[in-house]
Motif scaffolding. Structure first.
Motif, PDB file in Angstrom:
ATOM      1  N   ASP A   1      44.349  45.744  45.294  1.00  0.00           N
ATOM      2  CA  ASP A   1      43.895  47.057  45.754  1.00  0.00           C
ATOM      3  C   ASP A   1      43.529  47.980  44.593  1.00  0.00           C
ATOM      4  N   ASP A   2      44.187  47.830  43.466  1.00  0.00           N
ATOM      5  CA  ASP A   2      43.871  48.689  42.325  1.00  0.00           C
ATOM      6  C   ASP A   2      42.518  48.351  41.711  1.00  0.00           C
ATOM      7  N   TYR A   3      41.936  47.246  42.141  1.00  0.00           N
ATOM      8  CA  TYR A   3      40.658  46.810  41.592  1.00  0.00           C
ATOM      9  C   TYR A   3      39.485  47.079  42.535  1.00  0.00           C
ATOM     10  N   TYR A   4      39.695  48.012  43.474  1.00  0.00           N
ATOM     11  CA  TYR A   4      38.542  48.489  44.230  1.00  0.00           C
ATOM     12  C   TYR A   4      37.526  49.064  43.237  1.00  0.00           C
ATOM     13  N   LYS A   5      36.260  48.855  43.525  1.00  0.00           N
ATOM     14  CA  LYS A   5      35.217  49.331  42.621  1.00  0.00           C
ATOM     15  C   LYS A   5      35.201  50.856  42.550  1.00  0.00           C
TER      16      LYS A   5
ATOM     17  N   ALA B   1      33.876  44.727  47.864  1.00  0.00           N
ATOM     18  CA  ALA B   1      34.469  46.036  47.582  1.00  0.00           C
ATOM     19  C   ALA B   1      35.350  46.000  46.334  1.00  0.00           C
ATOM     20  N   PHE B   2      35.688  44.804  45.880  1.00  0.00           N
ATOM     21  CA  PHE B   2      36.630  44.641  44.768  1.00  0.00           C
ATOM     22  C   PHE B   2      35.924  44.194  43.491  1.00  0.00           C
ATOM     23  N   ASP B   3      36.435  44.654  42.361  1.00  0.00           N
ATOM     24  CA  ASP B   3      36.003  44.136  41.063  1.00  0.00           C
ATOM     25  C   ASP B   3      36.936  42.972  40.722  1.00  0.00           C
ATOM     26  N   THR B   4      36.740  41.884  41.439  1.00  0.00           N
ATOM     27  CA  THR B   4      37.623  40.728  41.275  1.00  0.00           C
ATOM     28  C   THR B   4      37.450  40.077  39.912  1.00  0.00           C
ATOM     29  N   GLU B   5      36.251  40.177  39.350  1.00  0.00           N
ATOM     30  CA  GLU B   5      36.032  39.604  38.021  1.00  0.00           C
ATOM     31  C   GLU B   5      36.924  40.276  36.982  1.00  0.00           C
ATOM     32  N   LEU B   6      37.122  41.586  37.118  1.00  0.00           N
ATOM     33  CA  LEU B   6      38.021  42.286  36.197  1.00  0.00           C
ATOM     34  C   LEU B   6      39.461  41.833  36.409  1.00  0.00           C
ATOM     35  N   LEU B   7      39.860  41.656  37.656  1.00  0.00           N
ATOM     36  CA  LEU B   7      41.205  41.153  37.935  1.00  0.00           C
ATOM     37  C   LEU B   7      41.406  39.777  37.323  1.00  0.00           C
ATOM     38  N   ILE B   8      40.413  38.917  37.444  1.00  0.00           N
ATOM     39  CA  ILE B   8      40.502  37.570  36.862  1.00  0.00           C
ATOM     40  C   ILE B   8      40.674  37.660  35.347  1.00  0.00           C
ATOM     41  N   ARG B   9      39.886  38.500  34.707  1.00  0.00           N
ATOM     42  CA  ARG B   9      40.010  38.659  33.244  1.00  0.00           C
ATOM     43  C   ARG B   9      41.389  39.178  32.869  1.00  0.00           C
ATOM     44  N   HIS B  10      41.891  40.145  33.635  1.00  0.00           N
ATOM     45  CA  HIS B  10      43.210  40.697  33.336  1.00  0.00           C
ATOM     46  C   HIS B  10      44.313  39.652  33.535  1.00  0.00           C
ATOM     47  N   LEU B  11      44.184  38.847  34.582  1.00  0.00           N
ATOM     48  CA  LEU B  11      45.190  37.822  34.828  1.00  0.00           C
ATOM     49  C   LEU B  11      45.171  36.770  33.721  1.00  0.00           C
ATOM     50  N   MET B  12      43.989  36.435  33.250  1.00  0.00           N
ATOM     51  CA  MET B  12      43.888  35.485  32.143  1.00  0.00           C
ATOM     52  C   MET B  12      44.521  36.065  30.874  1.00  0.00           C
TER      53      MET B  12
ATOM     54  N   ASN C   1      38.869  56.304  45.954  1.00  0.00           N
ATOM     55  CA  ASN C   1      38.233  55.987  44.683  1.00  0.00           C
ATOM     56  C   ASN C   1      39.300  55.749  43.621  1.00  0.00           C
ATOM     57  N   ARG C   2      38.890  55.178  42.485  1.00  0.00           N
ATOM     58  CA  ARG C   2      39.804  55.063  41.360  1.00  0.00           C
ATOM     59  C   ARG C   2      40.155  56.447  40.838  1.00  0.00           C
ATOM     60  N   SER C   3      41.348  56.578  40.351  1.00  0.00           N
ATOM     61  CA  SER C   3      41.835  57.880  39.911  1.00  0.00           C
ATOM     62  C   SER C   3      41.319  58.268  38.535  1.00  0.00           C
ATOM     63  N   GLY C   4      40.837  57.283  37.783  1.00  0.00           N
ATOM     64  CA  GLY C   4      40.449  57.550  36.398  1.00  0.00           C
ATOM     65  C   GLY C   4      41.574  57.252  35.425  1.00  0.00           C
TER      66      GLY C   4
END
Length: 207
Positions: free
Chosen positions: A38-42, A62-73, A92-95
């Motif tokens: 959920d924190d990786y919503y665009k 709706a998700f930036d899953t690619e960023l989540l994948i990079r973070h998990l790696m 939206n993201r809080s910033g």
């Protein structure tokens, strides 16, 4: 860090996956870290609040899953990451970001984490929390109205227009990628004990 155990916990909205995640993490506060899809919503900086309210937040796009994948790696390599922080009140993201430290066990939680094959491949155990639809909608109403300040009408409208159809199109089919299917999530004591046993074995270096 070597030999990090990654556990994915998925399931429909209101299924009890957050309860299961929280109870697991509470048992091992020093050894478990949690990262939530959920924190990786665009980030939709060019849209107004009213426009953001109309978006489909239950679709994989709706998700930036690619960023989540990079973070998990990165976590699997023993490096901390700066996770975005999502603000449900403004859709939206809080910033802001929060630092997630790598630990011996990483839990990834979200409704659609089993929909993406590349993300699935990073997980050692994939748990799908399977809960009756009537229970899920009641829990969602209670959560969104009380915790997220949404109106009852908006929650019901979102459920009918996006949550239910996206669950049927994406979430439910992703169940086939699970290694364990758990009815009722954190309320399932047998499943909880099995997962606790798996984590303890990993921490003892027995896996």
């Amino acid at each position: 860090m070597e030999n990090i155990l990654v556990i994915g916990i998925a399931g429909g909205s209101g299924s009890g996956k957050t309860t299961l995640t929280t109870r697991l993490a509470e048992q091992f506060p020093e050894e478990v870290t949690v990262i939530r899809h959920d924190d990786y919503y665009k980030h939709y900086e060019d849209l107004t609040l009213e426009e953001r309210k109309l978006l489909n937040y239950d679709h994989p796009n709706a998700f930036d899953t690619e960023l989540l994948i990079r973070h998990l790696m990165e976590l699997k390599q023993g490096r901390p990451v700066e996770c975005p922080v999502y603000d449900y009140a403004v859709y939206n993201r809080s910033g802001r970001t929060r630092t997630i430290q790598p630990r011996q066990v990483v839990i990834v939680e979200g409704i659609l984490i089993f929909e993406n094959r590349s993300l699935c491949d990073l997980m050692d155990i994939r748990v799908f929390v399977d809960t009756d639809a009537d229970i899920r909608i009641i829990r969602r109403i209670q959560r969104d109205v009380v915790e997220r300040g949404r109106s009852l009408e908006s929650v019901i409208g979102q459920y009918i227009n996006t949550v239910k159809p996206m669950h049927e199109q994406f979430v439910e089919p992703s169940k086939r990628n699970a290694s364990i299917i758990v009815p009722e999530g954190g309320c399932n004591r047998v499943a909880m004990q099995m997962l606790l046993s798996q984590v303890r074995s990993h921490l003892r270096g027995e896996d």
